[in-house]
Design an enzyme around this catalytic site. Sequence first.
Site, PDB file in Angstrom:
ATOM      1  N   GLU A 138       0.848  -1.187   0.000  1.00 40.54           N
ATOM      2  CA  GLU A 138       0.000   0.000   0.000  1.00 40.54           C
ATOM      3  C   GLU A 138       0.886   1.239   0.000  1.00 40.54           C
ATOM      4  O   GLU A 138       2.104   1.143   0.173  1.00 40.54           O
ATOM      5  CB  GLU A 138      -0.915   0.005   1.228  1.00 40.54           C
ATOM      6  CG  GLU A 138      -1.866  -1.168   1.282  1.00 40.54           C
ATOM      7  CD  GLU A 138      -2.794  -1.130   2.494  1.00 40.54           C
ATOM      8  OE1 GLU A 138      -2.795  -0.091   3.206  1.00 40.54           O
ATOM      9  OE2 GLU A 138      -3.511  -2.122   2.719  1.00 40.54           O
ATOM     10  N   SER A 143       7.528  -1.863   3.021  1.00 44.26           N
ATOM     11  CA  SER A 143       8.333  -2.687   3.930  1.00 44.26           C
ATOM     12  C   SER A 143       7.640  -2.878   5.270  1.00 44.26           C
ATOM     13  O   SER A 143       7.784  -3.925   5.913  1.00 44.26           O
ATOM     14  CB  SER A 143       9.709  -2.027   4.143  1.00 44.26           C
ATOM     15  OG  SER A 143      10.424  -1.962   2.929  1.00 44.26           O
ATOM     16  N   TRP A 167       1.384  -0.424  -6.422  1.00 45.34           N
ATOM     17  CA  TRP A 167       2.585  -1.112  -6.904  1.00 45.34           C
ATOM     18  C   TRP A 167       2.301  -2.602  -7.113  1.00 45.34           C
ATOM     19  O   TRP A 167       3.169  -3.440  -6.880  1.00 45.34           O
ATOM     20  CB  TRP A 167       3.782  -0.920  -5.960  1.00 45.34           C
ATOM     21  CG  TRP A 167       4.157   0.501  -5.739  1.00 45.34           C
ATOM     22  CD1 TRP A 167       4.001   1.222  -4.602  1.00 45.34           C
ATOM     23  CD2 TRP A 167       4.721   1.388  -6.713  1.00 45.34           C
ATOM     24  NE1 TRP A 167       4.438   2.512  -4.796  1.00 45.34           N
ATOM     25  CE2 TRP A 167       4.889   2.640  -6.082  1.00 45.34           C
ATOM     26  CE3 TRP A 167       5.102   1.248  -8.058  1.00 45.34           C
ATOM     27  CZ2 TRP A 167       5.416   3.749  -6.748  1.00 45.34           C
ATOM     28  CZ3 TRP A 167       5.624   2.346  -8.712  1.00 45.34           C
ATOM     29  CH2 TRP A 167       5.778   3.583  -8.063  1.00 45.34           C
ATOM     30  N   ILE A 168       1.109  -2.907  -7.585  1.00 42.99           N
ATOM     31  CA  ILE A 168       0.719  -4.305  -7.742  1.00 42.99           C
ATOM     32  C   ILE A 168       1.085  -4.789  -9.148  1.00 42.99           C
ATOM     33  O   ILE A 168       0.523  -4.330 -10.144  1.00 42.99           O
ATOM     34  CB  ILE A 168      -0.786  -4.499  -7.480  1.00 42.99           C
ATOM     35  CG1 ILE A 168      -1.150  -3.931  -6.091  1.00 42.99           C
ATOM     36  CG2 ILE A 168      -1.152  -5.970  -7.591  1.00 42.99           C
ATOM     37  CD1 ILE A 168      -0.316  -4.464  -4.949  1.00 42.99           C
ATOM     38  N   ARG A 252      11.739 -15.526  -2.464  1.00 40.54           N
ATOM     39  CA  ARG A 252      12.744 -14.484  -2.283  1.00 40.54           C
ATOM     40  C   ARG A 252      14.082 -14.843  -2.923  1.00 40.54           C
ATOM     41  O   ARG A 252      14.722 -14.016  -3.565  1.00 40.54           O
ATOM     42  CB  ARG A 252      12.918 -14.162  -0.800  1.00 40.54           C
ATOM     43  CG  ARG A 252      13.906 -13.004  -0.559  1.00 40.54           C
ATOM     44  CD  ARG A 252      13.790 -12.457   0.845  1.00 40.54           C
ATOM     45  NE  ARG A 252      12.562 -11.702   1.021  1.00 40.54           N
ATOM     46  CZ  ARG A 252      11.599 -12.002   1.894  1.00 40.54           C
ATOM     47  NH1 ARG A 252      11.726 -13.061   2.670  1.00 40.54           N
ATOM     48  NH2 ARG A 252      10.521 -11.262   1.997  1.00 40.54           N
ATOM     49  N   GLY A 349      30.681   2.091 -23.598  1.00 38.83           N
ATOM     50  CA  GLY A 349      30.817   3.490 -23.966  1.00 38.83           C
ATOM     51  C   GLY A 349      29.488   4.093 -24.386  1.00 38.83           C
ATOM     52  O   GLY A 349      28.433   3.775 -23.820  1.00 38.83           O
ATOM     53  N   GLY A 350      29.520   4.943 -25.417  1.00 39.25           N
ATOM     54  CA  GLY A 350      28.300   5.595 -25.884  1.00 39.25           C
ATOM     55  C   GLY A 350      27.232   4.611 -26.311  1.00 39.25           C
ATOM     56  O   GLY A 350      26.030   4.837 -26.108  1.00 39.25           O
ATOM     57  N   GLU A 373      10.093  -7.091  -2.922  1.00 40.16           N
ATOM     58  CA  GLU A 373      10.188  -8.272  -2.048  1.00 40.16           C
ATOM     59  C   GLU A 373      11.243  -8.102  -0.952  1.00 40.16           C
ATOM     60  O   GLU A 373      11.973  -9.022  -0.610  1.00 40.16           O
ATOM     61  CB  GLU A 373      10.441  -9.547  -2.864  1.00 40.16           C
ATOM     62  CG  GLU A 373       9.219  -9.967  -3.665  1.00 40.16           C
ATOM     63  CD  GLU A 373       9.342 -11.363  -4.233  1.00 40.16           C
ATOM     64  OE1 GLU A 373       9.849 -12.257  -3.539  1.00 40.16           O
ATOM     65  OE2 GLU A 373       8.912 -11.553  -5.377  1.00 40.16           O
ATOM     66  N   GLU A 377      18.070  -2.772   2.344  1.00 37.97           N
ATOM     67  CA  GLU A 377      18.206  -2.369   3.743  1.00 37.97           C
ATOM     68  C   GLU A 377      17.450  -3.318   4.674  1.00 37.97           C
ATOM     69  O   GLU A 377      17.910  -3.625   5.786  1.00 37.97           O
ATOM     70  CB  GLU A 377      17.691  -0.936   3.908  1.00 37.97           C
ATOM     71  CG  GLU A 377      18.544   0.130   3.247  1.00 37.97           C
ATOM     72  CD  GLU A 377      18.384   0.192   1.736  1.00 37.97           C
ATOM     73  OE1 GLU A 377      19.200   0.866   1.077  1.00 37.97           O
ATOM     74  OE2 GLU A 377      17.443  -0.430   1.189  1.00 37.97           O
TER      75      GLU A 377
END
Length: 391
Positions: A138, A143, A167-168, A252, A349-350, A373, A377
């Site tokens: 939500e 977290s 963010w589902i 996980r 590189g580029g 997931e 941190e």
Amino acid sequence: MTPGSILRGPSREHLAWPFFDAGHSEYAAALDAFAADLGDTHGGNVDETCRSLVRRLGAAGLLEASVAGDRIDAVIDSRLICIARETLAWHCGLADFAFAMQGLGTGAVAIAGAPELRALVLPKARHGEWVAAFALSEKEAGSDVAAMTCSARREGDHYILDGEKTWISNGGIADVYTLFARTGEAPGARGISAFVVLPDDPGFSIADRIDVMAPHPLATLRFEGCRIPAARLLGSPGEGFKIAMRTLDIFRASVAAAALGFARRALDEATVHARSRRMFGGVLGDQQLTQAALGDMAAGVDASALLTYRAAWRRDVQKASTTREAAMAKMVATETAQTVIDRAVQMFGGRGVRSGEIVEQFYREIRALRIYEGATEVQKLIIGRDVLKGG
């Protein structure tokens, strides 16, 4: 696969490690055959691409590794899931996403669903007929799952859902959602329950579609007096957090495997480039700084692979808790993949920042894996607390 690339698939040397048996090699061969025919899945309609990938994975029988059978004693082999995610990520981030979400979106049904729910959901997801989603996060509860406010209240033979999820993954295209909502049996995480929601349930809607740097179907879900049968409860009231954590524990380590696939492909592309890019009368690979970078990248890839497959093996073979091992694998593999891919971009590189290049695509793909997931941190906290407990 990037047009013109001479690479055909990831190395299979690590399947000779003692973590695996013959069945894993056979599954890897089936994955290679499937991925060789993927074609270009970048660009176009992301929603339809994901639906198509789910159908194709199901038709090929590959989703049997991530979606449990409808028998209560069906077992998920974590090593198969990790092999699949590493392989599919090496080829295509959306293919990995489509595979992983079928398992994550139905894991709670496999763990705690009544026989009728298992029979309704699992075969359709396993055969690629239904697209699945996992609705936990939500706006103020990512977290910190205990901060969840989306609610469910019992009214006779139904539950009434109110609130939002955001963010589902697969939001807006899914045929079935595993939803977690507060039912209030106890404070915090102990007052959360799990449900199965279908997109035509009255009061359910898609509030917003979310665009991200690596296109994937994402949405905010809204529930306004959404009425669902009480039989769609998974497990018992108040068991939702435990069910969610059990589901995430299964998958996980596979996030680490996806990161490993991205990193391995970036290393492979960088190696081919270093061998062929002409400069200073030789090739890029003749430069000691290039050799040093490739050495760091290769060591990081192998370290990630060892941690990832140790966690999966420990769960499958030792039948042990892998909370600490999976956290280590996810933390190291995702952070290492970010570094490996960044070095590959630098080496190109580029050309490395040109839209459509494989290393540019992976540069965008990898960033989210360090967050979803359980952010890096959070993994550090999980590991540190386990160390202090003497685990």
